[in-house]
Motif scaffolding. Structure first.
Motif, PDB file in Angstrom:
ATOM      1  N   ARG A   1      33.422  42.090  45.083  1.00 34.14           N
ATOM      2  CA  ARG A   1      33.672  40.676  45.365  1.00 34.14           C
ATOM      3  C   ARG A   1      35.156  40.427  45.622  1.00 34.14           C
ATOM      4  NH1 ARG A   1      31.334  37.628  40.567  1.00 34.14           N
ATOM      5  NH2 ARG A   1      29.510  38.812  41.247  1.00 34.14           N
ATOM      6  N   TYR A   2      36.007  41.127  44.887  1.00 29.11           N
ATOM      7  CA  TYR A   2      37.447  40.881  44.978  1.00 29.11           C
ATOM      8  C   TYR A   2      38.213  41.989  45.683  1.00 29.11           C
ATOM      9  CZ  TYR A   2      36.607  36.890  42.065  1.00 29.11           C
ATOM     10  OH  TYR A   2      36.148  35.673  41.596  1.00 29.11           O
ATOM     11  N   PHE A   3      37.560  43.121  45.919  1.00 34.85           N
ATOM     12  CA  PHE A   3      38.203  44.221  46.627  1.00 34.85           C
ATOM     13  C   PHE A   3      37.289  44.684  47.761  1.00 34.85           C
ATOM     14  CE2 PHE A   3      39.659  44.263  42.236  1.00 34.85           C
ATOM     15  CZ  PHE A   3      41.029  44.188  42.412  1.00 34.85           C
ATOM     16  N   PRO A   4      37.040  43.805  48.735  1.00 31.30           N
ATOM     17  CA  PRO A   4      36.099  44.151  49.810  1.00 31.30           C
ATOM     18  C   PRO A   4      36.565  45.326  50.643  1.00 31.30           C
ATOM     19  CG  PRO A   4      37.333  42.155  50.346  1.00 31.30           C
ATOM     20  CD  PRO A   4      37.632  42.461  48.923  1.00 31.30           C
ATOM     21  N   TYR A   5      37.850  45.625  50.661  1.00 28.65           N
ATOM     22  CA  TYR A   5      38.363  46.744  51.436  1.00 28.65           C
ATOM     23  C   TYR A   5      38.508  48.001  50.602  1.00 28.65           C
ATOM     24  CZ  TYR A   5      39.224  43.339  55.078  1.00 28.65           C
ATOM     25  OH  TYR A   5      39.053  42.372  56.016  1.00 28.65           O
ATOM     26  N   GLY A   6      38.228  47.884  49.314  1.00 28.43           N
ATOM     27  CA  GLY A   6      38.218  49.053  48.457  1.00 28.43           C
ATOM     28  C   GLY A   6      39.601  49.497  48.006  1.00 28.43           C
ATOM     29  N   LEU A   7      39.655  50.061  46.814  1.00 28.36           N
ATOM     30  CA  LEU A   7      40.885  50.661  46.279  1.00 28.36           C
ATOM     31  C   LEU A   7      40.812  52.180  46.351  1.00 28.36           C
ATOM     32  CD1 LEU A   7      41.455  48.587  43.009  1.00 28.36           C
ATOM     33  CD2 LEU A   7      42.681  48.365  45.167  1.00 28.36           C
TER      34      LEU A   7
ATOM     35  N   PRO B   1      46.816  37.575  41.120  1.00 28.52           N
ATOM     36  CA  PRO B   1      45.695  37.706  42.039  1.00 28.52           C
ATOM     37  C   PRO B   1      45.553  39.156  42.512  1.00 28.52           C
ATOM     38  CG  PRO B   1      47.599  36.784  43.170  1.00 28.52           C
ATOM     39  CD  PRO B   1      47.951  36.861  41.707  1.00 28.52           C
ATOM     40  N   PRO B   2      44.335  39.607  42.798  1.00 31.60           N
ATOM     41  CA  PRO B   2      43.073  38.869  42.748  1.00 31.60           C
ATOM     42  C   PRO B   2      42.379  38.944  41.383  1.00 31.60           C
ATOM     43  CG  PRO B   2      42.679  41.016  43.692  1.00 31.60           C
ATOM     44  CD  PRO B   2      44.154  40.949  43.398  1.00 31.60           C
ATOM     45  N   PHE B   3      43.109  39.349  40.338  1.00 32.16           N
ATOM     46  CA  PHE B   3      42.499  39.478  39.022  1.00 32.16           C
ATOM     47  C   PHE B   3      42.367  38.132  38.316  1.00 32.16           C
ATOM     48  CE2 PHE B   3      44.010  43.767  39.829  1.00 32.16           C
ATOM     49  CZ  PHE B   3      42.920  44.513  39.436  1.00 32.16           C
ATOM     50  N   ASN B   4      43.405  37.334  38.317  1.00 35.68           N
ATOM     51  CA  ASN B   4      43.327  35.992  37.755  1.00 35.68           C
ATOM     52  C   ASN B   4      44.303  35.092  38.491  1.00 35.68           C
ATOM     53  OD1 ASN B   4      43.990  38.212  35.493  1.00 35.68           O
ATOM     54  ND2 ASN B   4      45.764  36.844  35.615  1.00 35.68           N
ATOM     55  N   PHE B   5      43.777  33.945  38.955  1.00 38.31           N
ATOM     56  CA  PHE B   5      44.579  33.003  39.726  1.00 38.31           C
ATOM     57  C   PHE B   5      43.868  31.658  39.750  1.00 38.31           C
ATOM     58  CE2 PHE B   5      41.725  35.242  42.574  1.00 38.31           C
ATOM     59  CZ  PHE B   5      41.201  34.259  43.396  1.00 38.31           C
ATOM     60  N   ALA B   6      44.553  30.627  40.217  1.00 30.61           N
ATOM     61  CA  ALA B   6      43.949  29.313  40.400  1.00 30.61           C
ATOM     62  C   ALA B   6      43.536  29.185  41.864  1.00 30.61           C
ATOM     63  CB  ALA B   6      44.939  28.218  40.026  1.00 30.61           C
TER      64      ALA B   6
END
Length: 292
Positions: free
Chosen positions: A285-291, A70-75
């Protein structure tokens, strides 16, 4: 992490990060972001037009991934595949007009390479680190995302300045034996390094003020500073810092070498998604706080 670390360190770091990242991803409200985070660095030349091979004879395209990154691939909470990679695979299929032929299947990470070799899938999208050894047996798409190194600072520390130069004379923690330790020494030789045995010890030290700052994987730090466990102690500082030498080639898709047309088609789709903003949408969508 699987990528952006030296290959000898990637597997161990990936396992260490997964539980913490999944907890942080679930805990953080997206609405808490006060300002839009920095955008995704563009890895494709906007003027470049990669060819789109004819895939009309393709029977199906089977993407292989895992559920432990996560957050790249997860259930998700319903047991369904989710994550940055999963959404990206679907967008690739949409762009290539083969959505009805696309499948996404999850396997244990250590089985992905064998499954691809045995033609049990056509493309692996799971953060496999690109190495010279793997390039002897597999093809890789163009990179679509780089994971940076970042500093994080304790907000109570008296740091006079907003760039890494201001950390000269301050104690900066780093996990020993990692690519980030080597990168910090190479990029910032004037900074005083304080080595720690693992990531948890490092983050505890910067939270408690035992060191003024830390240098580590930007993905982990971006989630940690916004998580309850950080207790609002710290903030990302300067950067980001990217280095293929120390952090690898970034996120790619792994394919069989004989599937040259499919590799070219995926590169075409990635370039188009980058150019029209859809890749940026998935990133936010998956990095709302930014990298970055």
């Amino acid at each position: 992490m699987r990528v952006c670390l030296s290959s000898s360190l990637g597997f161990l770091a990936r396992r260490m990060a997964c539980t913490a990242l999944l907890s942080a991803t679930c805990a953080m409200p997206v609405a808490a972001q006060e300002a839009p985070p920095p955008g995704l660095p563009i890895l494709f030349d906007s003027r470049e037009r990669l060819p789109k091979p004819d895939l009309s004879s393709l029977v199906r395209l089977r993407f292989l991934t895992s559920v432990d990154f996560p957050p790249f691939n997860f259930a998700d909470q319903n047991g369904k595949l989710a994550g940055f990679h999963v959404d990206l695979a679907r967008e690739i299929c949409d762009e290539l007009d083969i959505s009805d032929k696309c499948q996404i299947q999850a396997l244990p990470f250590d089985e992905l390479q064998g499954a691809l070799s045995a033609s049990q899938g056509d493309a692996v999208i799971a953060g496999v680190a690109v190495t010279p050894e793997l390039r002897k047996s597999f093809a890789f798409s163009r990179s679509f995302l780089m994971l940076p190194a970042r500093f994080v600072r304790n907000l109570k520390a008296s740091i006079d300045g907003t760039t890494a130069a201001a950390l000269t004379g301050h104690s900066v923690g780093v996990v020993k034996g990692t690519a980030h330790e080597a990168m910090l020494a190479a990029f910032f030789p004037a900074i005083k390094q304080v080595p720690f045995d693992d990531k948890d010890a490092l983050l505890t030290a910067v939270k408690d003020g035992k060191v003024d700052a830390a240098f580590a994987d930007g993905l982990q730090l971006s989630f940690w500073v916004s998580s309850p466990s950080a207790e609002k102690c710290c903030a990302l500082f300067d950067g980001p810092y990217l280095s293929q030498q120390f952090l690898g080639e970034g996120m790619t898709i792994m394919l069989r070498q004989q599937d040259a047309d499919l590799t070219a088609a995926i590169n075409h789709a990635l370039a188009t998604l980058s150019r029209d903003g859809r890749l940026q949408e998935i990133y936010l969508r998956y990095f709302p706080y930014g990298l970055y």
